[in-house]
Design a protein around this motif. Structure first.
Motif, short mmCIF file in Angstrom:
data_model
loop_
_atom_site.label_atom_id
_atom_site.label_comp_id
_atom_site.label_asym_id
_atom_site.label_seq_id
_atom_site.Cartn_x
_atom_site.Cartn_y
_atom_site.Cartn_z
N MET A 1 0.84 -1.19 0.00
CA MET A 1 0.00 0.00 0.00
C MET A 1 0.88 1.25 0.00
N ARG A 2 0.53 2.23 -0.83
CA ARG A 2 1.33 3.45 -0.93
C ARG A 2 0.55 4.61 -0.33
N LEU A 3 1.16 5.31 0.62
CA LEU A 3 0.53 6.43 1.31
C LEU A 3 1.25 7.72 1.00
N LEU A 4 0.50 8.83 1.02
CA LEU A 4 1.08 10.16 0.90
C LEU A 4 0.82 10.90 2.20
N VAL A 5 1.88 11.36 2.85
CA VAL A 5 1.78 12.18 4.06
C VAL A 5 2.07 13.62 3.66
N VAL A 6 1.14 14.52 4.00
CA VAL A 6 1.30 15.94 3.71
C VAL A 6 1.40 16.65 5.05
N GLU A 7 2.63 16.96 5.46
CA GLU A 7 2.89 17.51 6.80
C GLU A 7 4.13 18.39 6.73
N ASP A 8 4.00 19.66 7.16
CA ASP A 8 5.12 20.59 7.04
C ASP A 8 5.96 20.70 8.31
N HIS A 9 5.54 20.05 9.41
CA HIS A 9 6.35 20.12 10.64
C HIS A 9 7.66 19.36 10.40
N ALA A 11 9.81 17.89 12.22
CA ALA A 11 10.06 16.65 12.97
C ALA A 11 8.93 15.65 12.78
N LEU A 12 7.69 16.12 12.84
CA LEU A 12 6.55 15.21 12.77
C LEU A 12 6.46 14.51 11.43
N GLY A 13 6.68 15.25 10.34
CA GLY A 13 6.58 14.63 9.02
C GLY A 13 7.49 13.42 8.86
N PRO A 14 8.81 13.58 9.08
CA PRO A 14 9.71 12.42 8.99
C PRO A 14 9.36 11.32 9.97
N ASP A 15 8.89 11.68 11.18
CA ASP A 15 8.51 10.66 12.17
C ASP A 15 7.32 9.84 11.67
N LEU A 16 6.34 10.51 11.07
CA LEU A 16 5.19 9.79 10.51
C LEU A 16 5.64 8.84 9.40
N LYS A 17 6.50 9.33 8.55
CA LYS A 17 7.00 8.50 7.44
C LYS A 17 7.70 7.26 7.97
N LYS A 18 8.60 7.42 8.94
CA LYS A 18 9.33 6.28 9.48
C LYS A 18 8.39 5.31 10.19
N GLY A 19 7.46 5.85 10.98
CA GLY A 19 6.54 4.99 11.72
C GLY A 19 5.65 4.17 10.80
N LEU A 20 5.14 4.79 9.75
CA LEU A 20 4.27 4.06 8.81
C LEU A 20 5.06 3.07 7.97
N GLU A 21 6.31 3.40 7.65
CA GLU A 21 7.15 2.45 6.91
C GLU A 21 7.45 1.23 7.76
N ASP A 28 5.34 8.36 0.88
CA ASP A 28 5.94 9.57 0.34
C ASP A 28 5.56 10.73 1.26
N LEU A 29 6.46 11.69 1.42
CA LEU A 29 6.25 12.84 2.29
C LEU A 29 6.43 14.12 1.50
N VAL A 30 5.44 15.00 1.55
CA VAL A 30 5.56 16.34 0.99
C VAL A 30 5.15 17.34 2.08
N THR A 31 5.55 18.60 1.89
CA THR A 31 5.36 19.59 2.96
C THR A 31 4.43 20.73 2.58
N ASN A 32 3.80 20.67 1.43
CA ASN A 32 2.87 21.73 1.06
C ASN A 32 1.78 21.18 0.15
N GLY A 33 0.69 21.97 0.02
CA GLY A 33 -0.46 21.51 -0.73
C GLY A 33 -0.22 21.39 -2.22
#
Length: 225
Positions: A1-9, A11-21, A28-33
């Protein structure tokens, strides 16, 4: 399953990516709309985790535009805006779920699982090809009755092959779906992991089912007689 995380914080963005991986998702992580809309137009995501308070195009506008484009990908708002009115507005815009910060990662993981189950209710949770089975609920892989221990990346690679049986998958396609979005340079890494996977699938002398298609990529197919 492939997820997209859209989070500009930062620390939180990379933490979410690592936790879900760690939960065996490809993330995939991006920081803006703006980047979120661009990625969704290029990649068939199974779920988007979307912050609202983003620089430039905010999360509500991203959600509104995706629904206007008839994109049915499940959207989970993950945001500091947690009033009842905020939640109602988010759901009315077309989001499928809403979780306020701060949050417990276990709850986020459970909500992700629930949304993916809902979105794939017509799919079987167990993939099979020949004598290989892959249970997407437990992440257990078997060859016949033999249980196969897979690393997270090996599991994702096998899942991708078994989701596209008999299709010729180029190295670029595999890189985009199993590694990071821009991982086309991972050709040698892909070759190494395909070898790892073959060795584990054939550890008891079973025939090889992952064929190399010279100049094109790889194909999960019946063994060559």
């Amino acid at each position: 399953m492939r997820l997209l995380v859209v989070e500009d914080h930062p620390a939180l963005g990379p933490d979410l990516k690592k936790g879900l991986e760690r939960c065996h998702y490809l993330v995939d992580l991006v920081t803006n709309g703006e980047d979120a809309l661009a990625r969704e137009s290029d990649v068939p995501y199974d779920l988007i985790i979307l912050d609202i308070l983003l620089p430039g195009l905010d999360g509500r506008e991203v959600c509104r535009r995706l629904r206007e484009m008839h994109q049915q990908v499940p959207i989970l708002f993950l945001t500091a805006l947690g009033t009842v009115d905020d939640r109602i507005q988010g759901l009315d815009l077309g989001a499928d779920d809403y979780l306020s910060k701060p949050f417990d990662f276990r709850e986020l993981e459970a909500r992700v699982r629930a949304l993916l189950r809902r979105n794939s209710s017509t799919r079987t949770p167990v993939l099979s090809f020949q004598d290989i089975t892959l249970d997407t609920r437990t992440h257990e892989a078997r060859r016949g009755e033999r249980l196969i221990a897979l690393s997270s990346k090996e599991y994702t690679l096998l899942h991708f092959f078994m989701s596209h049986p008999r299709e010729i998958l180029s190295r670029t396609t595999i890189a985009e779906h199993v590694w990071d979005y821009d991982a086309e340079q991972f050709s040698n890494v892909i070759e190494v992991y395909v070898r790892y996977l073959r060795n584990k699938l054939c550890a008891a002398g079973e025939p090889n089912l992952i064929q190399t298609v010279r100049g094109s990529g790889y194909q999960l197919k019946e063994p060559i007689q």
